[in-house]
Design a protein around this motif. Structure first.
Motif, short mmCIF file in Angstrom:
data_model
loop_
_atom_site.label_atom_id
_atom_site.label_comp_id
_atom_site.label_asym_id
_atom_site.label_seq_id
_atom_site.Cartn_x
_atom_site.Cartn_y
_atom_site.Cartn_z
N ASP A 161 0.84 -1.19 0.00
CA ASP A 161 0.00 0.00 0.00
C ASP A 161 0.88 1.25 0.00
OD1 ASP A 161 -3.16 0.57 0.96
OD2 ASP A 161 -1.75 2.20 1.38
N LYS A 162 0.63 2.17 -0.91
CA LYS A 162 1.52 3.32 -1.06
C LYS A 162 1.66 4.11 0.23
CE LYS A 162 2.57 7.44 -3.69
NZ LYS A 162 2.39 8.21 -4.93
N PHE A 163 0.58 4.26 0.99
CA PHE A 163 0.63 5.06 2.21
C PHE A 163 0.82 4.22 3.47
CE2 PHE A 163 -2.30 8.06 -0.29
CZ PHE A 163 -1.22 8.75 -0.81
N GLN A 164 0.40 2.96 3.44
CA GLN A 164 0.41 2.15 4.66
C GLN A 164 1.47 1.06 4.65
OE1 GLN A 164 -1.32 3.15 7.20
NE2 GLN A 164 -2.39 4.72 6.01
N GLY A 165 2.20 0.91 3.54
CA GLY A 165 3.22 -0.13 3.46
C GLY A 165 2.61 -1.50 3.21
N ILE A 166 3.38 -2.55 3.46
CA ILE A 166 2.91 -3.91 3.20
C ILE A 166 1.71 -4.22 4.10
CG2 ILE A 166 3.48 -6.36 3.28
CD1 ILE A 166 4.86 -4.89 1.04
N GLN A 167 0.62 -4.64 3.46
CA GLN A 167 -0.60 -4.98 4.19
C GLN A 167 -0.96 -6.45 3.96
OE1 GLN A 167 -2.52 -2.61 6.19
NE2 GLN A 167 -0.46 -1.74 5.94
N THR A 168 -1.48 -7.08 4.99
CA THR A 168 -1.87 -8.48 4.91
C THR A 168 -3.30 -8.62 5.44
OG1 THR A 168 0.41 -9.21 5.27
CG2 THR A 168 -1.32 -10.84 5.61
N ARG A 169 -4.17 -9.15 4.61
CA ARG A 169 -5.56 -9.37 5.00
C ARG A 169 -6.02 -10.70 4.43
NH1 ARG A 169 -4.30 -5.08 6.88
NH2 ARG A 169 -5.58 -3.25 7.35
N LYS A 170 -6.94 -11.36 5.13
CA LYS A 170 -7.53 -12.57 4.58
C LYS A 170 -9.02 -12.34 4.33
CE LYS A 170 -8.48 -14.80 9.04
NZ LYS A 170 -8.19 -15.98 9.88
N LEU A 171 -9.55 -13.10 3.41
CA LEU A 171 -10.98 -13.03 3.11
C LEU A 171 -11.68 -13.92 4.12
CD1 LEU A 171 -13.05 -11.90 1.06
CD2 LEU A 171 -12.81 -14.05 -0.19
N SER A 172 -12.30 -13.31 5.13
CA SER A 172 -12.82 -14.08 6.26
C SER A 172 -14.18 -14.71 5.99
CB SER A 172 -12.90 -13.18 7.50
OG SER A 172 -13.68 -12.03 7.23
N ASN A 173 -15.01 -14.06 5.16
CA ASN A 173 -16.36 -14.57 4.92
C ASN A 173 -16.78 -14.30 3.48
OD1 ASN A 173 -17.24 -15.39 7.71
ND2 ASN A 173 -16.80 -13.23 8.11
#
Length: 303
Positions: A161-173
């Motif tokens: 993410d350009k402003f937040q750096g490396i982001q990690t999220r999973k698709l929970s539902n």
């Protein structure tokens, strides 16, 4: 650059020419937080010598305020924020959304779901037998995205993410693509429109970052390259509440357009060398001094 890890596969995309957008919902007039978002997305597009588009996300008529769409357009114009193409209205794009939904159905990425939120909450997210066996009457159901069966708990979406750096999220539902009432859902519509408009960069508030895994899942299901993502910090009150319509943020006064822009620049830490006498000059000077690094690593800004 965009990195996505999905099904334990890493994909590297090189994006084409910059195409950004600002996509407000007409649930009320533009408030200062929305102007803040519009200015950032506009300056980012211009800084990257790209195009900037405006899309009115009027997909939910039950929440739309009469006259709000035109009010938003007029407010943007009065502040010198002019789109590079005709404004798109989601309310005119049902054919595109349905075609995409049909494609997802065909490829087994969508299913009819009669389950209410209350039912799912009381059954630990488990669906009814008619839902899981695809026997539900589609006319009385919401249509939901079906995550592929080989998407495991450890599989995640990762992006820079350009402003937040490396982001990690999973698709929970699984999530709704078309509501039971017949309205197309935001996640489906926004991805369809971004693909159709060939948007390469999405610049939006940090409060929308949790939409990212759902939208990235749709891009992958549709075999399309996702845009680069940049989530800037939102304006918040000292009590931590976001400046928003829900928190009764007042409408922007277009008679004070230049003053409004200068306030935005001040919050962004932009120091102008000269005092501009109109909005165009103010935006031009802000562009010369634009430093997006000021937004990095922050989820909110308190004026």
């Amino acid at each position: 650059m965009y990195i996505c890890s999905f099904f334990k596969i890493s994909i590297l995309f090189i994006m084409p020419t910059y195409r950004g957008r600002f996509a407000p919902s007409p649930t009320g007039p533009l408030h200062f937080g929305s102007l803040f978002a519009a200015v950032i997305s506009f300056l980012e597009a211009r800084y990257n010598e790209g195009e900037w588009f405006v899309r009115i996300e009027d997909i939910d008529p039950l929440r739309e305020q009469q006259g709000a769409s035109q009010n938003i357009i007029n407010t943007l114009s009065s502040h010198g924020l002019i789109a590079d193409a005709s404004i798109i209205y989601q309310s005119n794009r049902a054919k595109l959304y349905q075609q995409t939904l049909d494609q997802l159905h065909k490829n087994n990425f969508a299913y009819a779901c009669p389950c209410s939120r209350k039912y799912l909450l009381t059954h630990n997210g488990s669906h009814t037998p008619s839902c899981t066996t695809k026997q539900a009457d589609i006319t009385e159901c919401a249509i939901k995205f079906r995550a592929p069966s080989n998407l495991q708990e450890q599989d995640q979406f990762i992006w820079d993410d350009k402003f937040q750096g490396i982001q990690t999220r999973k698709l929970s539902n699984d999530f709704v693509l078309k509501r039971k009432e017949g309205f197309y859902a935001y996640q489906l519509a926004v991805v369809c429109d971004d693909i159709s408009q060939e948007i390469t960069h999405i610049v939006r508030g940090y409060d929308l970052i949790e939409s990212s895994p759902m939208q990235l899942a749709l891009y992958l299901a549709l075999d399309k390259t996702p845009p680069e993502l940049a989530h800037f910090p939102v304006i918040a009150f000292k009590n931590g509440q976001k400046l928003s319509k829900q928190n009764k943020a007042p409408a922007i006064n277009s008679n004070l357009a230049l003053e409004n822009l200068l306030t935005v620049f001040s919050i962004l830490g932009l120091k102008l060398k000269y005092k501009p006498d109109n909005c165009k000059n103010a935006l031009d000077e802000a562009l010369e001094n634009w430093n997006p690094e000021y937004l990095c690593g922050k989820s909110e800004l308190i004026p």
